[in-house]
Motif scaffolding. Sequence first.
Motif, PDB file in Angstrom:
ATOM      1  N   PRO A  68       8.202   8.376 -11.780  1.00 39.79           N
ATOM      2  CA  PRO A  68       7.080   7.912 -10.944  1.00 39.79           C
ATOM      3  C   PRO A  68       5.744   8.153 -11.626  1.00 39.79           C
ATOM      4  N   ALA A  69       4.877   7.176 -11.565  1.00 41.52           N
ATOM      5  CA  ALA A  69       3.518   7.299 -12.093  1.00 41.52           C
ATOM      6  C   ALA A  69       2.628   6.349 -11.312  1.00 41.52           C
ATOM      7  N   ALA A  70       1.480   6.861 -10.851  1.00 38.59           N
ATOM      8  CA  ALA A  70       0.541   6.041 -10.086  1.00 38.59           C
ATOM      9  C   ALA A  70      -0.875   6.517 -10.363  1.00 38.59           C
ATOM     10  N   SER A  71      -1.833   5.640 -10.094  1.00 39.46           N
ATOM     11  CA  SER A  71      -3.234   5.964 -10.337  1.00 39.46           C
ATOM     12  C   SER A  71      -4.068   5.104  -9.414  1.00 39.46           C
ATOM     13  N   GLY A  72      -5.403   5.158  -9.570  1.00 40.34           N
ATOM     14  CA  GLY A  72      -6.275   4.318  -8.768  1.00 40.34           C
ATOM     15  C   GLY A  72      -7.121   5.108  -7.796  1.00 40.34           C
TER      16      GLY A  72
ATOM     17  N   LEU B 122      -8.663 -11.041   5.296  1.00 36.92           N
ATOM     18  CA  LEU B 122      -7.624 -10.746   6.283  1.00 36.92           C
ATOM     19  C   LEU B 122      -8.085  -9.788   7.376  1.00 36.92           C
ATOM     20  N   GLY B 123      -9.302  -9.238   7.244  1.00 33.93           N
ATOM     21  CA  GLY B 123      -9.821  -8.342   8.257  1.00 33.93           C
ATOM     22  C   GLY B 123      -9.080  -7.026   8.352  1.00 33.93           C
ATOM     23  N   LEU B 124      -8.426  -6.636   7.285  1.00 31.69           N
ATOM     24  CA  LEU B 124      -7.652  -5.392   7.290  1.00 31.69           C
ATOM     25  C   LEU B 124      -8.532  -4.208   6.914  1.00 31.69           C
ATOM     26  N   ASP B 125      -8.133  -3.036   7.361  1.00 31.78           N
ATOM     27  CA  ASP B 125      -8.814  -1.787   7.007  1.00 31.78           C
ATOM     28  C   ASP B 125      -8.171  -1.252   5.732  1.00 31.78           C
ATOM     29  N   VAL B 126      -8.776  -1.560   4.618  1.00 28.35           N
ATOM     30  CA  VAL B 126      -8.188  -1.171   3.325  1.00 28.35           C
ATOM     31  C   VAL B 126      -8.467   0.307   3.068  1.00 28.35           C
ATOM     32  N   VAL B 127      -7.401   1.065   2.814  1.00 30.10           N
ATOM     33  CA  VAL B 127      -7.532   2.515   2.598  1.00 30.10           C
ATOM     34  C   VAL B 127      -6.999   2.950   1.238  1.00 30.10           C
ATOM     35  N   GLY B 128      -6.774   2.015   0.375  1.00 35.50           N
ATOM     36  CA  GLY B 128      -6.309   2.388  -0.960  1.00 35.50           C
ATOM     37  C   GLY B 128      -6.232   1.197  -1.895  1.00 35.50           C
ATOM     38  N   ALA B 129      -6.454   1.462  -3.145  1.00 35.55           N
ATOM     39  CA  ALA B 129      -6.307   0.438  -4.201  1.00 35.55           C
ATOM     40  C   ALA B 129      -5.652   1.148  -5.381  1.00 35.55           C
ATOM     41  N   ILE B 130      -4.337   1.021  -5.477  1.00 34.44           N
ATOM     42  CA  ILE B 130      -3.597   1.847  -6.437  1.00 34.44           C
ATOM     43  C   ILE B 130      -2.879   0.999  -7.478  1.00 34.44           C
ATOM     44  N   TYR B 131      -2.583   1.663  -8.589  1.00 28.77           N
ATOM     45  CA  TYR B 131      -1.812   1.070  -9.669  1.00 28.77           C
ATOM     46  C   TYR B 131      -0.499   1.848  -9.743  1.00 28.77           C
ATOM     47  N   VAL B 132       0.599   1.140  -9.731  1.00 31.77           N
ATOM     48  CA  VAL B 132       1.914   1.783  -9.747  1.00 31.77           C
ATOM     49  C   VAL B 132       2.689   1.300 -10.967  1.00 31.77           C
ATOM     50  N   ARG B 133       3.194   2.267 -11.721  1.00 31.79           N
ATOM     51  CA  ARG B 133       3.993   1.922 -12.905  1.00 31.79           C
ATOM     52  C   ARG B 133       5.459   1.785 -12.524  1.00 31.79           C
ATOM     53  N   TYR B 134       6.073   0.671 -12.942  1.00 32.01           N
ATOM     54  CA  TYR B 134       7.494   0.509 -12.660  1.00 32.01           C
ATOM     55  C   TYR B 134       8.302   1.182 -13.763  1.00 32.01           C
TER      56      TYR B 134
ATOM     57  N   VAL C 209       2.409   8.828  -2.429  1.00 29.66           N
ATOM     58  CA  VAL C 209       2.322   7.954  -3.616  1.00 29.66           C
ATOM     59  C   VAL C 209       2.862   8.757  -4.795  1.00 29.66           C
ATOM     60  N   PRO C 210       4.167   8.678  -5.078  1.00 24.14           N
ATOM     61  CA  PRO C 210       4.766   9.485  -6.136  1.00 24.14           C
ATOM     62  C   PRO C 210       4.056   9.304  -7.482  1.00 24.14           C
ATOM     63  N   GLY C 211       3.751  10.419  -8.138  1.00 21.33           N
ATOM     64  CA  GLY C 211       3.111  10.372  -9.446  1.00 21.33           C
ATOM     65  C   GLY C 211       1.606  10.337  -9.403  1.00 21.33           C
ATOM     66  N   LEU C 212       0.995  10.270  -8.200  1.00 20.44           N
ATOM     67  CA  LEU C 212      -0.467  10.211  -8.073  1.00 20.44           C
ATOM     68  C   LEU C 212      -1.065  11.613  -8.155  1.00 20.44           C
ATOM     69  N   LYS C 213      -2.145  11.770  -8.909  1.00 23.60           N
ATOM     70  CA  LYS C 213      -2.847  13.052  -9.009  1.00 23.60           C
ATOM     71  C   LYS C 213      -3.994  13.048  -8.009  1.00 23.60           C
ATOM     72  N   ALA C 214      -3.856  13.888  -6.989  1.00 26.96           N
ATOM     73  CA  ALA C 214      -4.811  13.879  -5.887  1.00 26.96           C
ATOM     74  C   ALA C 214      -6.221  14.198  -6.340  1.00 26.96           C
ATOM     75  N   ASP C 215      -6.375  15.161  -7.270  1.00 26.28           N
ATOM     76  CA  ASP C 215      -7.723  15.567  -7.681  1.00 26.28           C
ATOM     77  C   ASP C 215      -8.443  14.470  -8.449  1.00 26.28           C
TER      78      ASP C 215
END
Length: 891
Positions: free
Chosen positions: A812-816, A796-808, A827-833
């Motif tokens: 809130p919980a996210a990773s990636g 698609l020629g897009l500038d991809v800036v993230g690949a995340i996993y989101v828990r429904y 990104v609620p629930g994502l741990k930046a470090d």
Amino acid sequence: MEKIVLFSSMDAALAARKRMARACDSEVFATTYSTPRAWLGELWEAYGDSRRIAARFERSVALFSALEAQGDALWASQGTWRLAMRLIDGGLGTVELDAALSGAASAEALPAGCEALLNCVRAYEGILLRAGLIDEGRAWRVLSEEQVLLPECEVVLQDVRPACALGEFLASQNATVREESAFSGEIERAPEGIAVRFAFPSGRYAEPALLAEFISNVLAGEIVCIASRDPRALYEAIAPALCSLGISVACRASIPFAATDFGRAFECAASLCSADCVDVAAAADFALNPFSRMGKRAAFDFAATIRGNRLIDKEACLALLREESRAFEYFEDLVESPEAATIAGVFEDAARSIGAGREAYTKEQLSAIGTLRDAFGAACAMDAEQSACVAALECASVNVSRQAEEGNSPRVVIMSQAQLAACEPRSFDHVVLTDMTSVAYPLKETHDIAVEILDALGIGRGPEALLRAREAFSGCVRAAGASVLIERCLNDENAAPTYPAAVVQEFVDCYRADTTNPDDIDNPFSLPEALQVGMLQRGEEALYENASVRDARQEVCARVETPNMGRVSEPYRSALMLPRRGKGGVVVSEPCFSASQIESYLECPQKWFALRRLRLDELDETFGAKEMGDFSHSVLEDFYRRFQESVGPKVEEGALPVARELMRSVLEDHEAAQYGMKPMSNRLVATTEFERREVADLKRKLVDFLDTEAQLLPGFHPAHFEYDIPAASPVAYAGHLLIGTIDRIDVDDRGRAIIVDYKSSLSPEYDLYEGEKQGGAMRHGKVQALIYAQAIRRLLGLDVVGAIYVRYGRTPAASGALDKSIEPLHVPGLKADRCVYKGEFGPAFGDLLDTTEERVAKALDQLLAGVVPASPSSDSACSFCPEITCPQRRG
């Protein structure tokens, strides 16, 4: 004066008569040799009323009928049947139990909760009475009440502990009663001239070979009797080897009715017909039974069909089984009515056909069919319900005694310890007592309501487990004429040490100088030095010799190199990746990989091989994470399509009420649609109340997820849902072709994109980095989202800036992995470090994607080269792996 000698078994009675006749003792003509039951039969025929003494199956069917009549008060199970039979055998016909049954006994004297069991005994006697039958205990009581007086006689109870009702009858007679027993009540040394030896295989695998070795060294003409907990299994283990040496072997054994193929087929049919819902396990078991008369392929196909459809109902399953197995209709007739025993000849013909060339097998099945005839005959005689007859068969046993080389007197006889103990003294030259461990022969007293009633009435026998064990052991030792061999495996199946049975310890103590000093038995055998003479031992290391039950060395048929389980042989590598069939019938021969497949290989190559190539999947349609995941993905896709058509491009705070209402509508539609989907299509169909609650909980999570969705990636909106990269037009990736489906692609007005992968649960394994306590290193396991991110850059020629996993769900919980240009708080629930890319491979997020692709390329080259070692990358990599015996298994 007439003399009556009563023995515990008719075999013992006949042996005594023969012994007296051989001795030309004139007393034999004035003596009756019998058993209590046989003597009662003679007395009842002469002095009893018109009723007949109930046979074994008649008692069993009557008691199950009585249990069923109690409704909810007593459960008509095998355990309850044994409980009630214990009370009947122990007290029926006595003054004391009659008082309790008539209500004359003090309620305070009886244990609480006994009324239901007493009602069952009353119902049992009523059922027998209506059928013109009488229980043995009641018959003794009737003879006592009728004041039947026998001519003056002497009654000798030879190794018989009389039932209370028999004791009361004898007390009412003008008879001299004497109890005689060869058992003194205590364990003693073996009789003079009987050699005592011990045998110790190191484990169960070495036991048959050790016994065969001992028997092969016995002098010709001498007879060996082996006492075993499972005579038939031991017979099958050693008989072929002994017969090859010209040693004939016989076995006296019985097994449960359901342990025979015919019995198992009957019980499966009974379970299928009586169950309120479909019994898939019983249906599959019946199909695979020889008496179904189905071919192996047809049976497996049938089993796969019913196991792969959670919604199949009872009638559909039975209709399919009737279509596949004509024999099932005959079994249905048997299950419906005891009068159907007239068609048993059909099954006898089937048994002969199935067992062609296997005489022992055929006899076993014919014996089982004969047992069914007896049970059905009893049920017909009492006009009992078929359910009582089926239940009685569950408790029945089948005689499977056999002999190798029919016609010759056996030199080896295998039987149970109880059977051997009932034999005449010196019946055999050598006696072998096997498996003499504390686990095999525990001293376990029976404590239940039946025993409490008997004890409360003063007619209980009291603790007798140790006494019974001593009596049986002593009887076995007396049956030897030359030697006794006591065998015990030193280790159990878990390689834990075993301990000798209590009676063996007492027996050993008879040969010790000082039983208070344990030093003389402080050895692996628990034997004093005097008893270690002539001891036999055998290890388990001689695998072939032990398995073949002979010491001959294994012949070398061929030499095969040890296979490398971590590498597929070169001739088969071309089959590692099969051609893909796309939409419209397009076939892609070149290897195509999905992101999840690649991730599985990186987690553990052998796990990939087992799951993806061998496809070691379950046959059963399941209800679990896979089905819930597919349901959730389809719901979220449909929700957003409808939402974008009617509301807006993204769920925001102000639109939450409308979004929740729409989500509930989508959930109802998709839940209803599941029941119209094909079996094994990962449909989410609940069949139990627990599963329905699980579905309701999942629906709540998806509605609650909208709160997280409203805060997720402001400025972005979902642009693609379930984006398909088909086999017909795969994308180039890592030097190969990539296919798959991307859950969601969110984009913003600047042409940036973030891959969103839905998950029902998340673990730290999905984070890009380890936590600081673990060192903070980059993880390399979960790459699915990163792979799809690179594919979208190209497609698609897009500038991809993230690949995340989101828990429904509500929380809130996210990773990636996320580019540093994106605010982690978005990104609620994502741990930046742990999830923001730190620039190890270059400043741009694309550098991470490029490096991941290079690593994947190397892994795929290894895969196509057939490299599939068991090498889990983490503890969680072993989750859901079907190779449960893998030596590298972790976690």
